[in-house]
Design a protein around this motif. Structure first.
Motif, short mmCIF file in Angstrom:
data_model
loop_
_atom_site.label_atom_id
_atom_site.label_comp_id
_atom_site.label_asym_id
_atom_site.label_seq_id
_atom_site.Cartn_x
_atom_site.Cartn_y
_atom_site.Cartn_z
N GLN A 3 0.84 -1.36 -0.05
CA GLN A 3 -0.03 -0.05 -0.02
C GLN A 3 0.75 1.09 -0.10
O GLN A 3 1.92 1.37 0.93
CB GLN A 3 -0.93 -0.15 1.36
N LYS A 5 1.84 4.61 1.17
CA LYS A 5 1.75 5.48 2.40
C LYS A 5 1.63 7.04 2.29
O LYS A 5 2.66 7.30 1.57
CB LYS A 5 2.51 5.07 3.38
N ARG A 7 1.49 11.08 4.08
CA ARG A 7 1.56 11.80 5.52
C ARG A 7 0.36 13.13 5.06
O ARG A 7 0.64 13.57 3.89
CB ARG A 7 2.78 12.22 5.76
N SER A 75 4.11 12.16 0.18
CA SER A 75 4.29 10.62 0.36
C SER A 75 5.18 10.39 1.83
O SER A 75 5.92 11.48 2.12
CB SER A 75 4.99 9.82 -0.65
N ARG A 76 5.16 9.23 2.41
CA ARG A 76 5.63 8.94 3.46
C ARG A 76 7.37 9.18 3.48
O ARG A 76 8.07 9.59 4.47
CB ARG A 76 5.38 7.57 4.19
N GLY A 106 -0.75 10.38 9.38
CA GLY A 106 -0.95 9.40 8.33
C GLY A 106 -2.33 9.15 7.72
O GLY A 106 -2.57 8.46 7.03
N CYS A 107 -3.36 10.00 8.53
CA CYS A 107 -4.75 9.83 8.00
C CYS A 107 -5.28 10.98 8.08
O CYS A 107 -5.29 12.05 8.80
CB CYS A 107 -5.36 8.89 9.30
#
Length: 124
Positions: A3, A5, A7, A75-76, A106-107
């Motif tokens: 997946q 991820k 931020r 992106s993370r 992150g959500c």
């Protein structure tokens, strides 16, 4: 399957109140203006390669021109680079501004709640 991820950063845009209002148009915050200022800062500070790698998931998700709060997705892997570029933004158009990070998550649900809380406190 892996997946992707992301931020999410809730940012407060602080407009310089000490600026001269004579010939400078008042700032109108929009997603386009904020995106262009951040992309220009990434290119200036990290070059073409930094800009290309950061643009994979970079997006300004929400901008409120009244309370001056925005939500930025990154992106993370690249969120620190984008955060650094955001702190180096000094103007949008010809109006001097600075950004203040209110929340990093992150959500998007959590960021939306934080943005609503900040909006409510500014209206009170």
């Amino acid at each position: 399957m892996v997946q992707f991820k992301n931020r999410y950063m809730v940012m407060d845009v602080l407009v310089d109140s000490n600026r001269e209002t004579g010939d400078v148009d008042p700032i109108v915050l929009s997603g386009f203006n904020v995106t262009k200022a951040i992309k220009d800062s990434i290119q200036l500070n990290f070059g073409e390669c930094g800009l290309a790698s950061s643009l994979l998931s970079f997006q300004v998700k929400y901008v409120n021109p009244i309370t001056k709060i925005c939500i930025v997705r990154a992106s993370r892997d690249d969120h620190k680079r984008i955060w650094a570029a955001i702190t180096m933004v000094r103007s949008i158009g010809r109006c001097p501004v600075s950004f203040n990070l209110l929340d990093l998550s992150g959500c998007i649900r959590v960021c939306r709640r934080k943005a609503l809380e900040c909006d409510e406190t500014k209206f009170e």
